[in-house]
Design an enzyme around this catalytic site. Structure first.
Site, PDB file in Angstrom:
ATOM      1  N   ASP A  24      15.166   9.615  12.394  1.00  0.00           N
ATOM      2  CA  ASP A  24      14.677  10.310  13.592  1.00  0.00           C
ATOM      3  C   ASP A  24      15.448  11.618  13.729  1.00  0.00           C
ATOM      4  O   ASP A  24      16.680  11.605  13.747  1.00  0.00           O
ATOM      5  CB  ASP A  24      14.916   9.394  14.804  1.00  0.00           C
ATOM      6  CG  ASP A  24      14.578  10.077  16.117  1.00  0.00           C
ATOM      7  OD1 ASP A  24      13.855  11.095  16.097  1.00  0.00           O
ATOM      8  OD2 ASP A  24      15.043   9.571  17.166  1.00  0.00           O
ATOM      9  N   ASN A  26      14.494  14.057  16.236  1.00  0.00           N
ATOM     10  CA  ASN A  26      14.348  14.680  17.555  1.00  0.00           C
ATOM     11  C   ASN A  26      14.699  13.756  18.715  1.00  0.00           C
ATOM     12  O   ASN A  26      14.327  14.008  19.856  1.00  0.00           O
ATOM     13  CB  ASN A  26      12.927  15.233  17.731  1.00  0.00           C
ATOM     14  CG  ASN A  26      11.874  14.128  17.661  1.00  0.00           C
ATOM     15  OD1 ASN A  26      12.215  12.979  17.381  1.00  0.00           O
ATOM     16  ND2 ASN A  26      10.638  14.474  17.923  1.00  0.00           N
ATOM     17  N   ASP A  28      13.749  10.702  19.698  1.00  0.00           N
ATOM     18  CA  ASP A  28      12.813   9.866  20.456  1.00  0.00           C
ATOM     19  C   ASP A  28      12.818   8.413  19.968  1.00  0.00           C
ATOM     20  O   ASP A  28      11.990   7.603  20.387  1.00  0.00           O
ATOM     21  CB  ASP A  28      11.392  10.449  20.419  1.00  0.00           C
ATOM     22  CG  ASP A  28      10.820  10.516  19.006  1.00  0.00           C
ATOM     23  OD1 ASP A  28      11.526  10.130  18.044  1.00  0.00           O
ATOM     24  OD2 ASP A  28       9.669  10.962  18.854  1.00  0.00           O
ATOM     25  N   ASP A  32      10.684  10.705  11.700  1.00  0.00           N
ATOM     26  CA  ASP A  32       9.723  11.817  11.609  1.00  0.00           C
ATOM     27  C   ASP A  32       9.914  12.602  10.312  1.00  0.00           C
ATOM     28  O   ASP A  32      10.815  12.307   9.522  1.00  0.00           O
ATOM     29  CB  ASP A  32       9.871  12.721  12.841  1.00  0.00           C
ATOM     30  CG  ASP A  32      11.329  13.033  13.141  1.00  0.00           C
ATOM     31  OD1 ASP A  32      12.049  13.418  12.189  1.00  0.00           O
ATOM     32  OD2 ASP A  32      11.763  12.871  14.305  1.00  0.00           O
ATOM     33  N   ASP A 101      -0.202   7.951   1.776  1.00  0.00           N
ATOM     34  CA  ASP A 101      -0.973   6.738   1.979  1.00  0.00           C
ATOM     35  C   ASP A 101      -2.381   7.176   2.363  1.00  0.00           C
ATOM     36  O   ASP A 101      -2.561   7.948   3.305  1.00  0.00           O
ATOM     37  CB  ASP A 101      -0.338   5.926   3.129  1.00  0.00           C
ATOM     38  CG  ASP A 101      -0.388   4.443   2.892  1.00  0.00           C
ATOM     39  OD1 ASP A 101      -1.498   3.939   2.622  1.00  0.00           O
ATOM     40  OD2 ASP A 101       0.663   3.786   2.988  1.00  0.00           O
ATOM     41  N   ASP A 203      -4.785   2.226   0.433  1.00  0.00           N
ATOM     42  CA  ASP A 203      -4.688   1.012   1.248  1.00  0.00           C
ATOM     43  C   ASP A 203      -5.860   0.068   0.952  1.00  0.00           C
ATOM     44  O   ASP A 203      -6.997   0.501   0.789  1.00  0.00           O
ATOM     45  CB  ASP A 203      -4.726   1.447   2.722  1.00  0.00           C
ATOM     46  CG  ASP A 203      -4.347   0.349   3.687  1.00  0.00           C
ATOM     47  OD1 ASP A 203      -3.187  -0.081   3.664  1.00  0.00           O
ATOM     48  OD2 ASP A 203      -5.225  -0.066   4.481  1.00  0.00           O
ATOM     49  N   GLU A 266      -3.476  -0.604  -3.570  1.00  0.00           N
ATOM     50  CA  GLU A 266      -2.940  -1.832  -2.965  1.00  0.00           C
ATOM     51  C   GLU A 266      -3.979  -2.935  -3.162  1.00  0.00           C
ATOM     52  O   GLU A 266      -5.081  -2.870  -2.603  1.00  0.00           O
ATOM     53  CB  GLU A 266      -2.671  -1.658  -1.466  1.00  0.00           C
ATOM     54  CG  GLU A 266      -1.990  -2.904  -0.889  1.00  0.00           C
ATOM     55  CD  GLU A 266      -2.243  -3.154   0.590  1.00  0.00           C
ATOM     56  OE1 GLU A 266      -1.514  -3.948   1.193  1.00  0.00           O
ATOM     57  OE2 GLU A 266      -3.192  -2.569   1.149  1.00  0.00           O
ATOM     58  N   HIS A 327       6.329  -2.778   3.281  1.00  0.00           N
ATOM     59  CA  HIS A 327       6.356  -2.885   4.743  1.00  0.00           C
ATOM     60  C   HIS A 327       5.555  -4.066   5.291  1.00  0.00           C
ATOM     61  O   HIS A 327       5.509  -4.255   6.506  1.00  0.00           O
ATOM     62  CB  HIS A 327       5.848  -1.574   5.341  1.00  0.00           C
ATOM     63  CG  HIS A 327       4.401  -1.334   5.004  1.00  0.00           C
ATOM     64  ND1 HIS A 327       3.975  -1.108   3.707  1.00  0.00           N
ATOM     65  CD2 HIS A 327       3.293  -1.331   5.761  1.00  0.00           C
ATOM     66  CE1 HIS A 327       2.667  -0.968   3.696  1.00  0.00           C
ATOM     67  NE2 HIS A 327       2.223  -1.097   4.937  1.00  0.00           N
ATOM     68  N   ASP A 328       4.892  -4.808   4.422  1.00  0.00           N
ATOM     69  CA  ASP A 328       4.118  -5.967   4.872  1.00  0.00           C
ATOM     70  C   ASP A 328       4.780  -7.295   4.507  1.00  0.00           C
ATOM     71  O   ASP A 328       4.256  -8.354   4.849  1.00  0.00           O
ATOM     72  CB  ASP A 328       2.724  -5.956   4.215  1.00  0.00           C
ATOM     73  CG  ASP A 328       1.896  -4.749   4.612  1.00  0.00           C
ATOM     74  OD1 ASP A 328       2.014  -4.310   5.772  1.00  0.00           O
ATOM     75  OD2 ASP A 328       1.138  -4.245   3.763  1.00  0.00           O
TER      76      ASP A 328
HETATM   77  C1  GLC Z   1      -2.497  -2.657   4.254  1.00  0.00           C
HETATM   78  C2  GLC Z   1      -1.227  -2.099   4.819  1.00  0.00           C
HETATM   79  C3  GLC Z   1      -0.904  -2.849   6.073  1.00  0.00           C
HETATM   80  C4  GLC Z   1      -2.028  -2.649   7.064  1.00  0.00           C
HETATM   81  C5  GLC Z   1      -3.356  -3.076   6.455  1.00  0.00           C
HETATM   82  C6  GLC Z   1      -4.520  -2.593   7.266  1.00  0.00           C
HETATM   83  O1  GLC Z   1      -2.355  -3.979   3.855  1.00  0.00           O
HETATM   84  O2  GLC Z   1      -0.218  -2.150   3.870  1.00  0.00           O
HETATM   85  O3  GLC Z   1       0.300  -2.434   6.634  1.00  0.00           O
HETATM   86  O4  GLC Z   1      -1.794  -3.365   8.229  1.00  0.00           O
HETATM   87  O5  GLC Z   1      -3.525  -2.526   5.167  1.00  0.00           O
HETATM   88  O6  GLC Z   1      -4.645  -1.197   7.135  1.00  0.00           O
END
Ligand code: GLC
Length: 536
Positions: A24, A26, A28, A32, A101, A203, A266, A327-328
């Site tokens: 971060d 700024n 908040d 960013d 992404d 994605d 993905e 991140h999932d």
């Molecule tokens: C992909 C992303 C995930 C998101 C999902 C819907 O699996 O990695 O974070 O929630 O798509 O867009």
């Protein structure tokens, strides 16, 4: 192939940034673009060569950026287009590539396309989304389920039809059978490629086309109550349709017209199906993400056979890739334990193909428990009894020992782990034996050894504790990688191959430089890379 012939995304190492949580700038409490710029020197120091940034576009944030309301803008939380241009420039100046992404399967329900589409049945954009009549009894057109819980169809009172959403109701799926949708999204790609972006992580690529007849998905006989409700059915009609490959090839053609750009898909599918996404003539995704290590039990024999299966399934010119987390998914350190985190890193960085590192892996960040009243992730909120929130793996990057970990001057959007236990970059940078230095050294080794960059993969041993393989390229020293996936000492006698060489790299640094002849022993949680003598 020699290592000089590799393209940037083949010889490179990708680092995934979840932008809300990286830095971060700024105050908040949310990361960013200027924050990422501040940390580029760190990434360069670490030795990674490309950054994939999770979505930074305008979005109502129902799914934290994966619900996009403008594909050509920057969310004010992250900065503006000048910040993005600066990031691209500064990254390129340091030899770092930028991968964005791209979320083509669905938009936000606040995207102007959807607002138009839902305004009336006659609207020219009506067919840009998947609208269907109710069945005679008023129920949804079929039994499809949303990945995030509940049915995948949402009733629209005003126009009297259902629309399909594979994820949240706020994320209506685009109708990719409509050529106008295809052109609109290819134009989005051109917009970013014209700016100089190096590639896209696409994605949910395998979701993009659905069965034309919208047939019911069959019941999954292996469903268990602790699983997400989505798993009740096997999504054979709502995902992975044959027509998706034409679309992937169209996207690829756009990339190819720009020279050396790339596309990662993905795709959560079994190996044989995953391979089809390379395209019939290697004209599909450059890298269909290989998620094998995300779900495998941490078992040397099982992992060895999975690597073998993957290696054999690859199409002729298909370039492999490996990841430990994203991140999932739960973080690797939490999944296998801190003792095995370095072994996992060695696996990631010595297997054949492009590795992707998830931010924080390099310092051994763990999943942070998030109290129920602080859960942000819709997947967690929608199925509260199933412990499926992805927040624990999305907490702020731990830069230093200060209250907010050097991530922000204020309380961050998602809490940090307990301060006294928190690994961080500043301390690890000072400690040559830290996990951070281990990663840095391993990265440098990978990038300097032709055997690791282009060498063949030859499995030489797997038992209930340990795994060993050789990476071998012509004109360069062959390397033997030995990994003890257990906590107990292990003893290996490699069959069919005489082993003689010298330890080049090891979890136990005191072993480096020592000779190895035939029999190998390693302590629990230890691994090593042996440079084999030339006559072997
Ligand atoms: C992909 C992303 C995930 C998101 C999902 C819907 O699996 O990695 O974070 O929630 O798509 O867009």
């Amino acid at each position: 192939m020699t290592h000089e012939q590799l393209l940037w995304w083949q010889s490179g190492i990708i680092y995934q940034i979840y932008p809300r949580s990286f830095q971060d700038s700024n105050g908040d409490g949310i990361g960013d673009l200027q924050g990422i710029i501040q940390r580029l020197d760190y990434l360069q120091w670490l030795g990674v060569t490309a950054i994939w940034i999770s979505p930074i576009y305008p979005s109502p944030m129902a799914d934290y950026g994966y619900d996009i309301s403008d594909y050509r803008g920057i969310h004010p939380l992250f900065g503006n287009m000048d910040d993005f241009d600066q990031l691209l420039q500064e990254a390129h100046n340091r030899g770092l590539r930028i991968i964005l992404d791209l979320v083509p399967n669905h938009t936000s329900n606040q995207h102007p396309w959807f607002l138009e589409s839902r305004s009336s049945k006659e609207n020219p954009k009506r067919d840009w989304y998947i609208w269907e009549d109710a069945r005679p009894d008023g129920t949804p057109p079929n039994n499809w389920l949303s990945v995030f819980g509940g049915p995948a169809w949402e009733w629209d009172e005003q126009t009297g039809q259902y629309y399909y959403h594979a994820f949240l109701t706020e994320q209506p799926d685009l109708n990719w059978r409509n050529p106008e949708v295809q052109q609109a999204m290819l134009d989005v790609m051109r917009f970013w490629l014209d700016k100089g972006v190096d590639g896209f992580r696409v994605d949910v690529m395998w979701h993009m086309v659905k069965d034309k007849e919208l047939r019911d998905n069959p019941v999954n006989p292996d469903y268990q109550v602790h699983m997400a409700t989505y798993e009740q059915l096997t999504p054979i009609y709502s995902t992975d349709q044959p027509e998706v490959h034409d679309l992937v090839q169209q996207m690829r053609a756009v990339l190819d017209s720009y020279g050396e750009r790339m596309m990662i898909g993905e795709i959560y599918l079994p190996i044989q199906k995953l391979m089809t996404y390379y395209g019939p003539d290697n004209n599909g995704a450059h890298l269909p993400f290989n998620f094998l290590l995300l779900s495998m039990p941490w078992d040397a024999q099982k992992i060895a056979s999975a690597i073998d299966e993957y290696e054999h399934a690859l199409p002729q010119r298909g370039w492999p890739n490996w990841v430990l987390g994203n991140h999932d998914q739960p973080r690797i350190t939490s999944r296998v334990g801190i003792e095995q985190a370095r072994i996992a890193a060695m696996l990631l960085l010595t297997l054949r193909g492009t590795p992707t590192i998830y931010y924080g892996e390099e310092i051994g960040m763990r999943d942070v428990p998030i109290p129920p009243d602080e859960v942000q992730d819709p997947q967690g909120l929608n199925m509260p009894d199933k412990n499926l929130s992805r927040d624990p793996a999305r907490t702020p990057m731990q830069w230093d020992g200060s209250e907010f970990a050097g991530f922000s001057a204020t309380r961050p959007w998602l809490r940090l782990g307990p301060q006294y236990k928190r690994p961080h970059v500043a301390a690890q940078k000072e400690d040559p034996h830290s996990q951070l230095h281990f990663y840095k050294k391993l990265i440098a080794l990978r990038q300097s050894q032709p055997a690791l960059l282009v060498g063949d993969y030859i499995q030489v041993h797997a038992d209930h504790q340990a795994l060993a393989y050789i990476r071998e390229a012509s004109g360069a020293p062959a390397l033997l990688v030995v990994l003890n996936l257990s906590h107990k000492p292990c003893y290996l006698a490699i069959q069919h191959r005489t082993i003689a060489g010298r330890v080049l790299f090891a979890t136990d640094e005191t072993l480096e430089g020592t000779a190895v002849v035939n029999r190998i022993q390693l302590g629990g949680d230890e691994g090593m890379i042996v440079e084999l003598d030339e006559d072997e």
